[in-house]
Write a protein that holds these residues in place. Structure first.
Motif, mmCIF file in Angstrom:
data_model
loop_
_atom_site.group_PDB
_atom_site.id
_atom_site.type_symbol
_atom_site.label_atom_id
_atom_site.label_comp_id
_atom_site.label_asym_id
_atom_site.label_seq_id
_atom_site.Cartn_x
_atom_site.Cartn_y
_atom_site.Cartn_z
ATOM 1 N N THR A 5 0.833 -1.190 0.000
ATOM 2 C CA THR A 5 0.000 0.000 0.000
ATOM 3 C C THR A 5 0.872 1.245 0.000
ATOM 4 N N ILE A 6 0.511 2.206 -0.838
ATOM 5 C CA ILE A 6 1.177 3.502 -0.863
ATOM 6 C C ILE A 6 0.752 4.243 0.404
ATOM 7 N N ASN A 7 1.708 4.884 1.080
ATOM 8 C CA ASN A 7 1.361 5.650 2.274
ATOM 9 C C ASN A 7 2.189 6.923 2.345
ATOM 10 N N LYS A 8 1.757 7.848 3.209
ATOM 11 C CA LYS A 8 2.390 9.164 3.237
ATOM 12 C C LYS A 8 3.777 9.180 3.861
ATOM 13 N N GLU A 43 4.792 15.469 1.303
ATOM 14 C CA GLU A 43 5.277 16.832 1.039
ATOM 15 C C GLU A 43 5.100 17.196 -0.435
ATOM 16 N N ALA A 44 5.433 16.280 -1.314
ATOM 17 C CA ALA A 44 5.304 16.534 -2.754
ATOM 18 C C ALA A 44 3.847 16.763 -3.140
ATOM 19 N N ILE A 45 2.940 16.010 -2.538
ATOM 20 C CA ILE A 45 1.515 16.169 -2.828
ATOM 21 C C ILE A 45 1.023 17.517 -2.316
ATOM 22 N N ALA A 46 1.420 17.870 -1.106
ATOM 23 C CA ALA A 46 1.016 19.150 -0.517
ATOM 24 C C ALA A 46 1.533 20.321 -1.350
ATOM 25 N N GLU A 47 2.731 20.186 -1.896
ATOM 26 C CA GLU A 47 3.330 21.259 -2.696
ATOM 27 C C GLU A 47 2.525 21.559 -3.961
ATOM 28 N N LYS A 50 -2.723 19.584 -3.416
ATOM 29 C CA LYS A 50 -3.720 18.513 -3.345
ATOM 30 C C LYS A 50 -3.877 18.047 -1.895
ATOM 31 N N ASP A 51 -5.052 17.503 -1.581
ATOM 32 C CA ASP A 51 -5.286 16.890 -0.274
ATOM 33 C C ASP A 51 -4.463 15.601 -0.210
ATOM 34 N N VAL A 52 -3.568 15.521 0.761
ATOM 35 C CA VAL A 52 -2.622 14.404 0.838
ATOM 36 C C VAL A 52 -3.338 13.060 0.983
ATOM 37 N N ASP A 53 -4.262 12.967 1.919
ATOM 38 C CA ASP A 53 -4.930 11.690 2.153
ATOM 39 C C ASP A 53 -5.756 11.253 0.936
ATOM 40 N N TYR A 55 -5.256 12.119 -2.203
ATOM 41 C CA TYR A 55 -4.354 11.801 -3.313
ATOM 42 C C TYR A 55 -3.740 10.418 -3.129
ATOM 43 N N ILE A 56 -3.335 10.105 -1.903
ATOM 44 C CA ILE A 56 -2.755 8.789 -1.638
ATOM 45 C C ILE A 56 -3.812 7.703 -1.828
ATOM 46 N N ALA A 57 -5.030 7.971 -1.407
ATOM 47 C CA ALA A 57 -6.123 7.013 -1.643
ATOM 48 C C ALA A 57 -6.310 6.788 -3.141
ATOM 49 N N MET A 58 -6.228 7.867 -3.921
ATOM 50 C CA MET A 58 -6.362 7.756 -5.375
ATOM 51 C C MET A 58 -5.219 6.916 -5.946
ATOM 52 N N LEU A 59 -3.990 7.124 -5.466
ATOM 53 C CA LEU A 59 -2.854 6.328 -5.948
ATOM 54 C C LEU A 59 -3.079 4.848 -5.654
ATOM 55 N N ASN A 60 -3.599 4.543 -4.474
ATOM 56 C CA ASN A 60 -3.878 3.146 -4.134
ATOM 57 C C ASN A 60 -5.016 2.591 -4.981
ATOM 58 N N ASP A 61 -6.018 3.421 -5.281
ATOM 59 C CA ASP A 61 -7.105 2.987 -6.156
ATOM 60 C C ASP A 61 -6.585 2.682 -7.556
ATOM 61 N N VAL A 62 -5.691 3.531 -8.056
ATOM 62 C CA VAL A 62 -5.096 3.309 -9.378
ATOM 63 C C VAL A 62 -4.327 1.994 -9.375
#
Length: 80
Positions: A5-8, A43-47, A50-53, A55-62
């Motif tokens: 699982t991708i995580n922050k 940090e990269a997502i926040a920069e 985007k909402d970090v949580d 975006y990470i959920a979306m990466l895991n969905d992908v």
């Protein structure tokens, strides 16, 4: 079907190592996974604003969708 699982707490490079196909998603959003790959993913997502949580959920969905599609194709090709 198991996968990591991708995580922050991961770096951008770690996320790409888990699923190299995420490079397209990250590149589309301007997240540098090559030279900037050592940065924390959160940090990269926040920069990019985007909402970090989310975006990470979306990466895991992908990742789940890609692995499911791949399994379906392999299953289909074995059966036919």
């Amino acid at each position: 079907m198991s996968f990591e699982t991708i995580n922050k707490s991961m770096t951008v490079a770690d996320a790409v190592k888990v699923n190299p196909e995420l490079m397209d998603v990250l590149a589309k959003d301007g997240i540098d996974f090559c030279c900037g790959g050592g940065h924390p993913l959160a940090e990269a997502i926040a920069e990019i604003g985007k909402d970090v949580d989310a975006y990470i959920a979306m990466l895991n969905d992908v990742q789940v969708a890609q692995k499911s599609s791949r399994a379906e194709v392999l299953s289909y090709s074995k059966d036919n």
